[in-house]
Motif scaffolding. Structure first.
Motif, PDB file in Angstrom:
ATOM      1  N   GLU A   1      66.441   8.604  41.273  1.00 14.06           N
ATOM      2  CA  GLU A   1      66.009  10.032  41.257  1.00 14.06           C
ATOM      3  C   GLU A   1      66.099  10.647  39.840  1.00 14.06           C
ATOM      4  OE1 GLU A   1      67.866  12.627  43.652  1.00 14.06           O
ATOM      5  OE2 GLU A   1      66.962  10.939  45.450  1.00 14.06           O
ATOM      6  N   GLN A   2      67.746  10.599  38.987  1.00 12.06           N
ATOM      7  CA  GLN A   2      67.176  10.758  37.489  1.00 12.06           C
ATOM      8  C   GLN A   2      66.054   9.753  36.767  1.00 12.06           C
ATOM      9  OE1 GLN A   2      68.183  13.739  35.942  1.00 12.06           O
ATOM     10  NE2 GLN A   2      69.323  14.445  38.392  1.00 12.06           N
ATOM     11  N   VAL A   3      66.537   8.739  37.071  1.00 11.45           N
ATOM     12  CA  VAL A   3      65.237   7.309  36.023  1.00 11.45           C
ATOM     13  C   VAL A   3      63.631   7.834  36.397  1.00 11.45           C
ATOM     14  CG1 VAL A   3      64.592   5.062  36.279  1.00 11.45           C
ATOM     15  CG2 VAL A   3      67.419   5.776  36.334  1.00 11.45           C
TER      16      VAL A   3
ATOM     17  N   ALA B   1      57.459   0.849  36.614  1.00 13.45           N
ATOM     18  CA  ALA B   1      58.407   0.446  36.825  1.00 13.45           C
ATOM     19  C   ALA B   1      59.048   2.295  37.999  1.00 13.45           C
ATOM     20  CB  ALA B   1      59.359   1.631  35.668  1.00 13.45           C
ATOM     21  N   LEU B   2      57.653   3.158  37.890  1.00 15.35           N
ATOM     22  CA  LEU B   2      57.875   4.250  38.777  1.00 15.35           C
ATOM     23  C   LEU B   2      57.264   3.782  40.216  1.00 15.35           C
ATOM     24  CD1 LEU B   2      55.887   6.580  36.960  1.00 15.35           C
ATOM     25  CD2 LEU B   2      58.367   6.624  37.338  1.00 15.35           C
ATOM     26  N   GLU B   3      56.851   2.465  40.542  1.00 14.14           N
ATOM     27  CA  GLU B   3      56.938   1.949  41.587  1.00 14.14           C
ATOM     28  C   GLU B   3      57.443   1.541  41.799  1.00 14.14           C
ATOM     29  OE1 GLU B   3      52.695  -0.871  43.456  1.00 14.14           O
ATOM     30  OE2 GLU B   3      53.567  -0.316  41.220  1.00 14.14           O
ATOM     31  N   ILE B   4      58.504   0.322  41.153  1.00 12.65           N
ATOM     32  CA  ILE B   4      59.678  -0.373  41.777  1.00 12.65           C
ATOM     33  C   ILE B   4      60.602   0.534  42.043  1.00 12.65           C
ATOM     34  CG2 ILE B   4      61.453  -1.533  40.146  1.00 12.65           C
ATOM     35  CD1 ILE B   4      59.320  -2.517  38.450  1.00 12.65           C
ATOM     36  N   VAL B   5      60.784   1.516  40.791  1.00 16.70           N
ATOM     37  CA  VAL B   5      61.660   3.249  41.452  1.00 16.70           C
ATOM     38  C   VAL B   5      61.312   3.602  42.875  1.00 16.70           C
ATOM     39  CG1 VAL B   5      62.461   4.893  40.708  1.00 16.70           C
ATOM     40  CG2 VAL B   5      62.097   2.819  39.296  1.00 16.70           C
ATOM     41  N   SER B   6      60.646   4.136  43.248  1.00 17.76           N
ATOM     42  CA  SER B   6      59.687   4.831  43.843  1.00 17.76           C
ATOM     43  C   SER B   6      60.145   3.913  45.285  1.00 17.76           C
ATOM     44  CB  SER B   6      58.981   5.745  44.540  1.00 17.76           C
ATOM     45  OG  SER B   6      58.086   4.535  43.792  1.00 17.76           O
ATOM     46  N   GLU B   7      60.075   2.844  45.574  1.00 19.57           N
ATOM     47  CA  GLU B   7      59.270   1.844  46.648  1.00 19.57           C
ATOM     48  C   GLU B   7      60.131   0.951  47.403  1.00 19.57           C
ATOM     49  OE1 GLU B   7      56.262  -0.646  45.874  1.00 19.57           O
ATOM     50  OE2 GLU B   7      54.675   0.693  45.962  1.00 19.57           O
TER      51      GLU B   7
END
Length: 931
Positions: free
Chosen positions: A842-844, A863-869
Motif C-alpha cells: 500500500e505504501q509503495v 509498477a502500479l499495475e503489478i502492485v495493485s493486481e
C-alpha cells in the motif's frame, strides 16, 4: 405477607386506641402530683386514698382477650428480622400501653425486658431498645421502673457479638443511645440525677471509642440532650463542645484527641481504660486494636501509677492468650503503655521490668509465631521491642541476644510491613543496647547484613538493605566504604534474571540514601579527619550519585507491571537528599580556610546539576501520573530550597517560572503538566532528557495521554522561534537532532524505539521535519540508518507498521534520500509476514502515485499495475517473484540491502515455501492481533 399483615394489625389497633383515654397517663399524673404534694406538705392520707381508688378502679377494669393476643403479636414483632417491623411493633406497644392500667403496663414492660436475655439475638435487643425508647418518649416508663431498665440499657450500649471475621451490634448500640436520648426528654432533673451519673460514662465511652461513626454521634447526641434538658451536670458543656458532631467523624481523632480530652474530668478515666482493655484491644479489627493501644497510652498521663501497676499487670498475661486478637492487642498495648510511662518519668518497679523484658521470649517459647496470625504477632513484637528500646528498660545479655535474633528473623520475612516494623525497632534497639554498651554483637552486625545483600533469598536482601540504612555511625565508621559500594551494587538490576527483585532495589536505594545522611551527619557528633570526610563526600559524588542516575533509568517490568517505577521514585528522592548533602558541604566551606587555600574541593557542579534536573524532568513527562507528580514536586523543592541553596542549574529563572512555588498544583493532570515541561525542549542541555520521556507519552497506548502530550508538543513547535530564542537552530532542527540521538542511544530497546517511531510517524503526518531545507535529508538519512537496524529480524508488528509508514513519508521527499527509502520498501515486499507485505505494498502504491518522476511514465504504470493486481497476502514465492519484477522496473537491483531483505529469514533458501507461509503459523496469527 406476614410482615404486611402484622403492620396492618398494628395500624388497626392504633386506630382503635387512638381516641381513648390514657389510664396509665392519668396514673403517671397522679404519681407526679403525689410526689409534689409530699414536697409541699399536703396531707398524704388524702393523696393515698385518691391514688388507691383509681388503682382499684384500674385493677377491676376488664381487658378483652384480643388485646392480650395483639400484645403478644407485637412482642413477637419486636423479634422480627426486618427493622421496619420491629420499629412498627415498638410504636404499637407504646400506643396500646398508654391505654392500659399501671399493673398491666408493668407486665408489658417486664415482657419487653425479657427480650434482653442472653439467649436472644441482636434483633430482639434492637426491638427491645426501640420499645423502651417509645415507652420513655410517651412518658409511659415511670421513674420507679428506671432501676431495672438502666442496667439493661447499659448492656445494650456495649452490645457487640462476634460473628466469624466480623461482629454485629451497631444497630443495637445506636438504638440504646436513642433510649438514653428519650430519657433526657421524658424526665425531670430530680428523677434523672442519679440515672445520668450511671449513663454518662457509658455514653461517652461509646461516643469516643465505638467503631461506627453513627454510634459515636448517636451517643454524643444523647449525652448532649441530657445535659441540655437536665442541666447542672459537671463539665457537661465543656464535654459537649469537645465531642461534637464533626470531631467524632474521624475515628483517630475520637480515640486520640476527644477521648483524652474528656478523660481529664472526674469519673471518666477508669471507665475509658476498662473499655479499651476489655473490648477494644481484643477487637476483631486489626486497625482498631492498634488505635486502642495508642489511645490507652495517651491516657497514662492522668494516673501513671495506676497504669504502671494495675494495667500492665492485667495486660502481660493476656499477651499469651489463646485468642489471637487478645494477644496481639495486649502486646501492642503493653509496649505503648511502657513507652508512655517512660515519657512521663515514671520508673517501673524492678519486678515489673523483669516481667516486661521477658515478654518477647515468653511469646517465642509459646511458639505463637506459628500458624494463623503469626505475621501480625511478628509486627506487634517488633513494635514492642521498639518501645522497650525507647523506654530504656534494663535487659540482660541473654534477652538482648534473643531480641536481636527476633528482629533479624523479622527482617528476613517476605511481608513488607513486618520488615518495616523490624527496621524501626532495630534502629532504636541498636542505639540503646549495642552502641551505648559496646556489646560484642555490634562489631558483627554490619558484616552480617553486608553478607545478606548477596543472599539468594530476596526477602533477606530487602531487609538487609533497610537495616544498613538505620545503623548508627559508630557501627559504620570502620566499614562505611564497603557499605556504600555494596549498596550501590544492590541498586542496579541484577544480571541473573532469576534473582531480580524490584523491592530489593527500592530498599537498597533507600538504605543508600540513609547511610549517606548518617555518614555526613557524623561530623556533628564525632571528630572526623579532613581526609576521611573528603573521601566520604567524594564517594557520594562519584559512586552514589552515579548509581542513583542509573536507578533513574530502571524500567523493569514483571507480571505486576512497571515495577521499575518504584525504583525510579525512590531514586528521585535519593537524588534530592544527596544533592542537599553535597550543596551543604560546599556552602559550609565557602568561607573556611580550607576553601581559600584550595584544600577543599567542590563536590556539586554543573554536570551533576544538568544530569539531575534533566533526569527528573524526563520522569515528569512520562506516562505514569504518580511519577509525573512526584518528579515535578521534587524539582520544585530543589529549585526553591533555601538551606542549602542548589547552584549551577542552567536557566534557573525559566525553570522557576515553569515550576511555580505553589502547593496545590495538579501536576498529575496531563493537560496541565505537559504544556509547561515541553518548554524545556528549547534548551539543549535538557532537550534530550525531556524528549526521551516525551516520546513514551506521544507514542504510547493511552489515548488521553497521547492527545495531551502531542497537543503540547505541536503547540510548542508552532510558536514563533523568536520567542525566548536560546539556540541558533530552529525548534524543528533541535527536535530532529534529539530524536536521532534517542534512536542511537536506545538502539534495539523496543520500550523506547517503538513509541519513538510512532512519534516520528505522527510528526511526519503533520509535515514536521519535511521543511528543514538542508537538514531534512540529513534527518531522513539518520532515520533510514536506524530503521535498517531496527526492522531487521523483528517480529513486532507495531514496529514494522510504523517503520513502513515512515519509509513511505521519506520516499516522498524531493531528495536523493527517497531512492533509499523506496528501496527499503521494495525489499519489505518479500517479508515473511503477509500483513506486512500488504501494508508495504500500500505504501509503495502511494509513493509511486505521488512521485511519478521516480520512474518513467511507462514504468510507473507497469509498477502500479503489478502492485495493485498482486495478492501480497498469498504465497511468499509468488510475492517474491512480483517483487523481482518491480525491482527490474525501478532499476534498484544493485541497491538492495547488503544483508538481505529486512525481516527476511537468512536461511529461507534452505526451507520450503510451506515452512515460510505465515498463514499457517500460529505465532503470526497471535502476533498480528497485537498480543
Amino acid at each position: 405477607m406476614g410482615q404486611f399483615r402484622l403492620l396492618g394489625v398494628i395500624e388497626a389497633v392504633a386506630a382503635i386506641f387512638k381516641g381513648k383515654t390514657s389510664t396509665l397517663g392519668r396514673n403517671a399524673i397522679l404519681y407526679g402530683a403525689n410526689k409534689s404534694n409530699q414536697n409541699i406538705g399536703i396531707d398524704e392520707d388524702a393523696s393515698n386514698l385518691e391514688v388507691g381508688a383509681i388503682s382499684m378502679q384500674g385493677d377491676d377494669m376488664d381487658v378483652p382477650e384480643v388485646i392480650e393476643e395483639i400484645i403478644e403479636m407485637l412482642l413477637s414483632g419486636l423479634r422480627d428480622s426486618d427493622t421496619v417491623v420491629r420499629w412498627s411493633a415498638a410504636k404499637g406497644i407504646g400506643r396500646i400501653t398508654s391505654r392500659l392500667t399501671f399493673v398491666l403496663a408493668d407486665e408489658v414492660l417486664s415482657s419487653v425486658l425479657d427480650l434482653f436475655s442472653t439467649g436472644e439475638g441482636d434483633g430482639s435487643w434492637h426491638g427491645g431498645c426501640l420499645a423502651l425508647a417509645e415507652l420513655a418518649r410517651r412518658g409511659l416508663l415511670l421513674p420507679t421502673s428506671l432501676p431495672k431498665v438502666v442496667p439493661v440499657v447499659i448492656k445494650a450500649l456495649h452490645y457487640d457479638v462476634r460473628r466469624g471475621p466480623h461482629s454485629i451490634g451497631s444497630h443495637v448500640r445506636d438504638a440504646a443511645a436513642y433510649v438514653c436520648w428519650a430519657f433526657g426528654r421524658a424526665y425531670n432533673y430530680s428523677d434523672m440525677k442519679y440515672v445520668l451519673k450511671q449513663l454518662a460514662p457509658h455514653l461517652l465511652v461509646v461516643a469516643c471509642y465505638d467503631r461506627e461513626v453513627n454510634c459515636r454521634r448517636a451517643a454524643a447526641a444523647a449525652f448532649q440532650e441530657n445535659v441540655g434538658r437536665q442541666g447542672n451536670y459537671p463539665h457537661g458543656i465543656d464535654i459537649v463542645n469537645t465531642a461534637d458532631y464533626f470531631s467524632l467523624s474521624s475515628r483517630v481523632n475520637s480515640y486520640i484527641e476527644v477521648g483524652v480530652s474528656i478523660a481529664q474530668y472526674e469519673g471518666f478515666l477508669y471507665p475509658f481504660v476498662d473499655d479499651l482493655m476489655h473490648s477494644k484491644i481484643c477487637h476483631w479489627e486489626k486497625g482498631l486494636r492498634e488505635l486502642a493501644a495508642e489511645a490507652l497510652a495517651a491516657l497514662v498521663k492522668y494516673d501513671p501509677a495506676y497504669f504502671g501497676n494495675f494495667v500492665l499487670d492485667r495486660l502481660i498475661p493476656c499477651t499469651l492468650s489463646t485468642d489471637l486478637c487478645m494477644r496481639h492487642g495486649a502486646t501492642l498495648a503493653a509496649g505503648e503503655v511502657v513507652l508512655a510511662l517512660h515519657r512521663f518519668d515514671y520508673v517501673l518497679p524492678d519486678e515489673m521490668q523483669k516481667r516486661v523484658a521477658g515478654l518477647v521470649l515468653a511469646i517465642e517459647k509459646a511458639r505463637l509465631y506459628r500458624g494463623k496470625g503469626g505475621e501480625i504477632m511478628r509486627t506487634a513484637v517488633s513494635r514492642f521491642t521498639e518501645c522497650l528500646s525507647l523506654a530504656a528498660i534494663c535487659l540482660s545479655d541473654e534477652i538482648k541476644r534473643g531480641l536481636l535474633d527476633t528482629l533479624s528473623e523479622n527482617l528476613r520475612h517476605p511481608n513488607s510491613q513486618i520488615q518495616k516494623a523490624a527496621v524501626e525497632a532495630l534502629k532504636h534497639f541498636v542505639a540503646s543496647y549495642l552502641v551505648s554498651t559496646d556489646a560484642g554483637n555490634a562489631s558483627d552486625i554490619v558484616l552480617k547484613y553486608l553478607d545478606q545483600l548477596a543472599d539468594l533469598n530476596v526477602a533477606a536482601r530487602r531487609g538487609a538493605a533497610l537495616a544498613l540504612g538505620v545503623l548508627p555511625y559508630k557501627l559504620l565508621e570502620k566499614r562505611w566504604r564497603d557499605v556504600l559500594l555494596k549498596l550501590c551494587n544492590s541498586c542496579l538490576i541484577e544480571e541473573n534474571p532469576e534473582v531480580r527483585d524490584a523491592e530489593a532495589r527500592v530498599n537498597a536505594v533507600k538504605g543508600l540514601t540513609l547511610v549517606c545522611e548518617t555518614l555526613t551527619r557524623a561530623g556533628e557528633h564525632f571528630k572526623l579527619t579532613g581526609e576521611d570526610e573528603i573521601l566520604i563526600f567524594h564517594t557520594i559524588k562519584n559512586d552514589v550519585m552515579t548509581t542513583l542516575f542509573k536507578a533513574l533509568d530502571d524500567y523493569s517490568v514483571d507480571n505486576r507491571g512497571d515495577v521499575g517505577s518504584w525504583v525510579r521514585e525512590a531514586a528521585m528522592d535519593g537524588l534530592e537528599r544527596c544533592t542537599y548533602i553535597l550543596c551543604s558541604v560546599d556552602h559550609a566551606t565557602l568561607t573556611t580556610e580550607n576553601f581559600e587555600n584550595n584544600k577543599w574541593p567542590q563536590f556539586f557542579n554543573d554536570n551533576i546539576a544538568i544530569t539531575m534536573v534533566g533526569g527528573i524532568a524526563k520522569q515528569a513527562v512520562e506516562k505514569m501520573d504518580k511519577l509525573r507528580e512526584v518528579a515535578a514536586k521534587v524539582l520544585q523543592r530543589i529549585l526553591f530550597n533555601e538551606k542549602p541553596y542548589v547552584p549551577f542549574i542552567p536557566y534557573r529563572e525559566i525553570l522557576e517560572k515553569i515550576l511555580k512555588q505553589e502547593s496545590d498544583v495538579k501536576w498529575a493532570v496531563p493537560t496541565f503538566s505537559y504544556p509547561r515541561f515541553v518548554q524545556l525542549l528549547k534548551f539543549s542541555c535538557y532537550s534530550k532528557f525531556v524528549m526521551s520521556g516525551l516520546v513514551i507519552s506521544v507514542g504510547g497506548l493511552q489515548d488521553s495521554l497521547r492527545k495531551a502530550s502531542l497537543s503540547a508538543l505541536l503547540d510548542y513547535l508552532r510558536t514563533s522561534d523568536s520567542e525566548d530564542q536560546v539556540n541558533e537552530d530552529s525548534k524543528e532542527i533541535m527536535l530532529s537532532k534529539d530524536i536521532l540521538w534517542i534512536l542511537e542511544q536506545y538502539r534495539k530497546c523496543d520500550r523506547v524505539i517503538i513509541p519513538t517511531l510512532k512519534t516520528i510517524e505522527i510528526l511526519l503526518s503533520k509535515t514536521i521535519f519535511l521543511n528543514m531545507q538542508a537538514h531534512t535529508p540529513v534527518f531522513c538519512s539518520g532515520i533510514l540508518d536506524s530503521l535498517l537496524v531496527e526492522l531487521r529480524g523483528t517480529r513486532d508488528f507495531s514496529k514494522l507498521y510504523s517503520g513502513i509508514s515512515i519509509l513511505g513519508y521519506i520516499a516522498s521527499v524531493k531528495d536523493d534520500v527517497n531512492i533509499n527509502a523506496l528501496s527499503h520498501l521494495l525489499s519489505l515486499l518479500g517479508h515473511r509476514y503477509p500483513k506486512i507485505r500488504k501494508a508495504c505494498a500500500e505504501q509503495v502504491y502511494l509513493v509511486l502515485l505521488q512521485n511519478e518522476n521516480l520512474l518513467g511514465q511507462d514504468n510507473v504504470e507497469k509498477a502500479l499495475e503489478i502492485v495493485s493486481e498482486t495478492c501480497w497476502e498469498g504465497d511468499l514465492e509468488v510475492a517474491k517473484h512480483h517483487r523481482s519484477q518491480l525491482l527490474d522496473l525501478t532499476g534498484f537491483e544493485g541497491k538492495q540491502l547488503k544483508n538481505g531483505s529486512a525481516g527476511s529469514n537468512p536461511a529461507g533458501s534452505r526451507k520450503s515455501s510451506n515452512a515460510l507461509d505465515e498463514n499457517a503459523s500460529y505465532s503470526s496469527l497471535v502476533g498480528s492481533t497485537g498480543f
